[in-house]
Design a protein around this motif. Structure first.
Motif, PDB file in Angstrom:
ATOM      1  N   LYS A   1      13.447   5.460   3.482  1.00  0.00           N
ATOM      2  CA  LYS A   1      13.579   4.936   4.839  1.00  0.00           C
ATOM      3  C   LYS A   1      12.332   4.186   5.299  1.00  0.00           C
ATOM      4  O   LYS A   1      12.436   3.111   5.883  1.00  0.00           O
ATOM      5  N   LYS A   2      11.154   4.727   5.030  1.00  0.00           N
ATOM      6  CA  LYS A   2       9.927   4.058   5.488  1.00  0.00           C
ATOM      7  C   LYS A   2       9.771   2.695   4.818  1.00  0.00           C
ATOM      8  O   LYS A   2       9.410   1.720   5.464  1.00  0.00           O
ATOM      9  N   TRP A   3      10.036   2.632   3.503  1.00  0.00           N
ATOM     10  CA  TRP A   3       9.934   1.345   2.807  1.00  0.00           C
ATOM     11  C   TRP A   3      10.918   0.352   3.417  1.00  0.00           C
ATOM     12  O   TRP A   3      10.556  -0.793   3.687  1.00  0.00           O
ATOM     13  N   SER A   4      12.155   0.787   3.635  1.00  0.00           N
ATOM     14  CA  SER A   4      13.174  -0.094   4.223  1.00  0.00           C
ATOM     15  C   SER A   4      12.771  -0.556   5.615  1.00  0.00           C
ATOM     16  O   SER A   4      12.965  -1.726   5.972  1.00  0.00           O
ATOM     17  N   ASP A   5      12.196   0.353   6.402  1.00  0.00           N
ATOM     18  CA  ASP A   5      11.732  -0.010   7.750  1.00  0.00           C
ATOM     19  C   ASP A   5      10.616  -1.063   7.683  1.00  0.00           C
ATOM     20  O   ASP A   5      10.596  -2.005   8.479  1.00  0.00           O
ATOM     21  N   LEU A   6       9.716  -0.900   6.733  1.00  0.00           N
ATOM     22  CA  LEU A   6       8.635  -1.873   6.589  1.00  0.00           C
ATOM     23  C   LEU A   6       9.180  -3.246   6.183  1.00  0.00           C
ATOM     24  O   LEU A   6       8.751  -4.275   6.706  1.00  0.00           O
ATOM     25  N   TYR A   7      10.118  -3.268   5.264  1.00  0.00           N
ATOM     26  CA  TYR A   7      10.743  -4.529   4.841  1.00  0.00           C
ATOM     27  C   TYR A   7      11.450  -5.179   6.030  1.00  0.00           C
ATOM     28  O   TYR A   7      11.335  -6.393   6.253  1.00  0.00           O
ATOM     29  N   ASP A   8      12.141  -4.371   6.826  1.00  0.00           N
ATOM     30  CA  ASP A   8      12.781  -4.879   8.051  1.00  0.00           C
ATOM     31  C   ASP A   8      11.737  -5.479   9.001  1.00  0.00           C
ATOM     32  O   ASP A   8      11.992  -6.506   9.637  1.00  0.00           O
TER      33      ASP A   8
ATOM     34  N   LYS B   1      14.800   1.250 -11.253  1.00  0.00           N
ATOM     35  CA  LYS B   1      14.344   2.507 -10.642  1.00  0.00           C
ATOM     36  C   LYS B   1      13.571   2.223  -9.353  1.00  0.00           C
ATOM     37  O   LYS B   1      13.737   2.924  -8.362  1.00  0.00           O
ATOM     38  N   ALA B   2      12.732   1.177  -9.376  1.00  0.00           N
ATOM     39  CA  ALA B   2      11.982   0.809  -8.170  1.00  0.00           C
ATOM     40  C   ALA B   2      12.937   0.363  -7.071  1.00  0.00           C
ATOM     41  O   ALA B   2      12.789   0.763  -5.912  1.00  0.00           O
ATOM     42  N   PHE B   3      13.925  -0.460  -7.416  1.00  0.00           N
ATOM     43  CA  PHE B   3      14.904  -0.920  -6.425  1.00  0.00           C
ATOM     44  C   PHE B   3      15.668   0.257  -5.825  1.00  0.00           C
ATOM     45  O   PHE B   3      15.933   0.292  -4.626  1.00  0.00           O
ATOM     46  N   GLU B   4      16.028   1.218  -6.672  1.00  0.00           N
ATOM     47  CA  GLU B   4      16.747   2.397  -6.183  1.00  0.00           C
ATOM     48  C   GLU B   4      15.869   3.188  -5.215  1.00  0.00           C
ATOM     49  O   GLU B   4      16.328   3.621  -4.157  1.00  0.00           O
ATOM     50  N   TRP B   5      14.609   3.372  -5.588  1.00  0.00           N
ATOM     51  CA  TRP B   5      13.692   4.087  -4.694  1.00  0.00           C
ATOM     52  C   TRP B   5      13.565   3.349  -3.369  1.00  0.00           C
ATOM     53  O   TRP B   5      13.635   3.959  -2.299  1.00  0.00           O
ATOM     54  N   GLN B   6      13.376   2.032  -3.421  1.00  0.00           N
ATOM     55  CA  GLN B   6      13.241   1.231  -2.205  1.00  0.00           C
ATOM     56  C   GLN B   6      14.471   1.389  -1.311  1.00  0.00           C
ATOM     57  O   GLN B   6      14.348   1.575  -0.099  1.00  0.00           O
ATOM     58  N   ALA B   7      15.645   1.313  -1.908  1.00  0.00           N
ATOM     59  CA  ALA B   7      16.898   1.395  -1.138  1.00  0.00           C
ATOM     60  C   ALA B   7      17.067   2.757  -0.466  1.00  0.00           C
ATOM     61  O   ALA B   7      17.710   2.853   0.586  1.00  0.00           O
ATOM     62  N   ASN B   8      16.495   3.785  -1.071  1.00  0.00           N
ATOM     63  CA  ASN B   8      16.667   5.142  -0.539  1.00  0.00           C
ATOM     64  C   ASN B   8      15.470   5.669   0.242  1.00  0.00           C
ATOM     65  O   ASN B   8      15.510   6.786   0.732  1.00  0.00           O
TER      66      ASN B   8
ATOM     67  N   ALA C   1       0.838  -1.202   0.000  1.00  0.00           N
ATOM     68  CA  ALA C   1       0.000   0.000   0.000  1.00  0.00           C
ATOM     69  C   ALA C   1       0.875   1.256   0.000  1.00  0.00           C
ATOM     70  O   ALA C   1       0.579   2.228  -0.709  1.00  0.00           O
ATOM     71  N   TYR C   2       1.948   1.224   0.780  1.00  0.00           N
ATOM     72  CA  TYR C   2       2.878   2.356   0.824  1.00  0.00           C
ATOM     73  C   TYR C   2       3.541   2.558  -0.545  1.00  0.00           C
ATOM     74  O   TYR C   2       3.659   3.685  -1.025  1.00  0.00           O
TER      75      TYR C   2
END
Length: 134
Positions: A106-113, A97-104, A61-62
């Motif tokens: 923070k909220k997406w990375s926190d959710l994956y964590d 481009k999606a992978f780059e956005w995900q890596a940069n 959703a994010y």
């Protein structure tokens, strides 16, 4: 009679446009040539699967709301009991481009964590595999 003919014409048109008359078409391909399918797969205790999938859904959703690159994603459980998701990207460039956005992001990375933590693993433990449709 005029209304009867109009109704028949309308119903016939709707039937023809709906495609229900077509036979042996089957399902559409999962991806078109050049599109990229990405699978994510990680170990997760059975009693934590629902919790982790709920976080994956929150992550999706994010992504839909915030990613500058549009792509499709579906969470689920694999036949071996692992959890994960399947993403569909329009091209390798769009995926990168999606992978780059995900890596940069923070909220997406926190959710994956959080998904990984719910399963007692780290994001590095997820098996990520890509397939290029041909």
């Amino acid at each position: 009679m005029k209304y009867f003919l109009s109704t028949i014409l309308l119903l016939t048109s709707l039937y023809a446009l709906s495609g229900h008359h077509a036979t042996n078409e089957g399902l559409m391909p999962v991806a078109k040539p050049g599109q990229i399918i990405v699978t994510y797969k990680g170990e997760c205790p059975e009693d934590k699967i629902d919790e982790s999938i709920a976080i994956v859904k929150k992550t999706i959703a994010y992504e839909r709301k915030n990613s500058p690159v549009s792509y499709s994603s579906s969470p689920g459980t694999w036949s071996d009991g692992t959890v994960g998701a399947v993403d569909l990207h329009d091209s390798e460039e769009a995926m990168n481009k999606a992978f780059e956005w995900q890596a940069n992001d923070k909220k997406w990375s926190d959710l994956y964590d959080q998904v990984a933590a719910a399963c007692g693993i780290t994001v590095e433990d997820f098996e990520v595999v890509t397939l290029t449709a041909r």
